[in-house]
Design a protein around this motif. Structure first.
Motif, PDB file in Angstrom:
ATOM      1  N   SER A  39     -38.769  -4.001  -2.591  1.00 59.58           N
ATOM      2  CA  SER A  39     -38.750  -2.962  -3.626  1.00 59.58           C
ATOM      3  C   SER A  39     -38.046  -3.453  -4.884  1.00 59.58           C
ATOM      4  CB  SER A  39     -38.074  -1.691  -3.116  1.00 59.58           C
ATOM      5  OG  SER A  39     -36.670  -1.887  -2.991  1.00 59.58           O
ATOM      6  N   THR A  42     -39.600  -5.592  -9.241  1.00 66.05           N
ATOM      7  CA  THR A  42     -40.009  -4.542 -10.176  1.00 66.05           C
ATOM      8  C   THR A  42     -41.098  -4.952 -11.154  1.00 66.05           C
ATOM      9  OG1 THR A  42     -38.186  -5.127 -11.634  1.00 66.05           O
ATOM     10  CG2 THR A  42     -37.798  -3.355 -10.032  1.00 66.05           C
ATOM     11  N   LEU A  44     -43.791  -6.655 -10.019  1.00 64.22           N
ATOM     12  CA  LEU A  44     -44.898  -7.014  -9.133  1.00 64.22           C
ATOM     13  C   LEU A  44     -46.196  -6.328  -9.557  1.00 64.22           C
ATOM     14  CD1 LEU A  44     -45.141  -8.797  -6.610  1.00 64.22           C
ATOM     15  CD2 LEU A  44     -44.946  -6.725  -5.245  1.00 64.22           C
ATOM     16  N   GLU A  45     -47.241  -7.123  -9.710  1.00 66.78           N
ATOM     17  CA  GLU A  45     -48.572  -6.615 -10.029  1.00 66.78           C
ATOM     18  C   GLU A  45     -49.520  -6.770  -8.851  1.00 66.78           C
ATOM     19  OE1 GLU A  45     -49.912  -8.597 -13.577  1.00 66.78           O
ATOM     20  OE2 GLU A  45     -48.209  -7.868 -14.752  1.00 66.78           O
ATOM     21  N   LEU A  47     -49.667  -7.624  -4.577  1.00 68.55           N
ATOM     22  CA  LEU A  47     -49.036  -7.881  -3.280  1.00 68.55           C
ATOM     23  C   LEU A  47     -50.139  -8.056  -2.254  1.00 68.55           C
ATOM     24  CD1 LEU A  47     -46.605  -8.101  -1.370  1.00 68.55           C
ATOM     25  CD2 LEU A  47     -46.776  -5.621  -1.051  1.00 68.55           C
ATOM     26  N   TRP A  70     -40.085   3.602  -4.478  1.00 71.91           N
ATOM     27  CA  TRP A  70     -41.138   2.581  -4.499  1.00 71.91           C
ATOM     28  C   TRP A  70     -42.087   2.807  -5.668  1.00 71.91           C
ATOM     29  CZ3 TRP A  70     -41.332  -1.752  -1.562  1.00 71.91           C
ATOM     30  CH2 TRP A  70     -40.461  -1.811  -0.453  1.00 71.91           C
ATOM     31  N   ARG A  73     -40.325   1.628  -8.776  1.00 72.30           N
ATOM     32  CA  ARG A  73     -40.063   0.193  -8.810  1.00 72.30           C
ATOM     33  C   ARG A  73     -41.345  -0.634  -8.889  1.00 72.30           C
ATOM     34  NH1 ARG A  73     -34.715  -1.127  -5.364  1.00 72.30           N
ATOM     35  NH2 ARG A  73     -33.429   0.463  -6.335  1.00 72.30           N
ATOM     36  N   TRP A  74     -42.409  -0.179  -8.284  1.00 77.98           N
ATOM     37  CA  TRP A  74     -43.667  -0.920  -8.299  1.00 77.98           C
ATOM     38  C   TRP A  74     -44.648  -0.304  -9.294  1.00 77.98           C
ATOM     39  CZ3 TRP A  74     -45.258  -2.396  -2.631  1.00 77.98           C
ATOM     40  CH2 TRP A  74     -44.367  -3.372  -2.164  1.00 77.98           C
ATOM     41  N   LEU A  77     -47.890  -2.266 -10.233  1.00 81.77           N
ATOM     42  CA  LEU A  77     -48.758  -2.780  -9.173  1.00 81.77           C
ATOM     43  C   LEU A  77     -50.223  -2.474  -9.472  1.00 81.77           C
ATOM     44  CD1 LEU A  77     -48.297  -4.276  -6.473  1.00 81.77           C
ATOM     45  CD2 LEU A  77     -48.583  -2.070  -5.345  1.00 81.77           C
TER      46      LEU A  77
END
Length: 166
Positions: A39, A42, A44-45, A47, A70, A73-74, A77
């Motif tokens: 988490s 921050t 992250l595009e 996963l 989440w 923080r994401w 994404l």
């Protein structure tokens, strides 16, 4: 680090890579759980943890306060691929609230419940590709939802050109 025959759990230290944009652990033999330290990624595009031996509930699949964490923080994404693992528990509802999410792959998992209606809210600008195992108990929203109805497939019925993505 795709396809490197790695075995064991994912090191929690990956959560220290705060500028990481893409984390792709696919096609290894990672097992256990995904660490909540992820988490902290921050930026992250993408996963991709597909084709491993992960088990247990997802750390972000619970219907509690951590779902909000989440989502915040994401927030960047765009793609998440959880397929071909033994994840259990509910479909992560916060995914439907992510503004930039384009692709969600969850086939061949043990996730249950329904895909959140929020995938289909017109004001969210969320487009979603949901690829489900035909035997999966996850359900698409009951309400008219063009994005999900048009982009929901059974993995074994995909055209060959899309099967390469899975």
């Amino acid at each position: 680090i795709d396809s490197n025959h790695f075995i064991g759990s994912v090191p929690s230290e990956l959560g220290n890579l705060s500028r990481l944009v893409e984390l792709s652990l696919s096609h290894n033999a990672f097992n256990g759980t995904l660490d909540t330290e992820l988490s902290r990624l921050t930026n992250l595009e993408v996963l991709r943890v597909n084709n491993n031996d992960f088990t247990s509930p997802l750390p972000f699949g619970q219907h509690n306060q951590s779902n909000v964490e989440w989502k915040d923080r994401w927030r960047f994404l765009e793609e998440i691929n959880l397929s071909n693992n033994n994840f259990t528990g509910p479909f992560p509802h916060f995914l439907g609230k992510l503004r930039y999410l384009v692709s969600t792959f969850v086939h061949n998992t043990q996730l249950t419940g329904s895909i959140p209606q929020s995938f289909c809210e017109p004001d969210k600008n969320v487009r979603a590709v949901i690829i489900l195992d035909c035997n999966n108990t996850t359900r698409v929203p009951a309400r008219n939802c063009k994005c999900c109805e048009n982009l929901t497939f059974c993995a074994d019925k995909l055209p060959p050109s899309l099967q390469e993505l899975v």
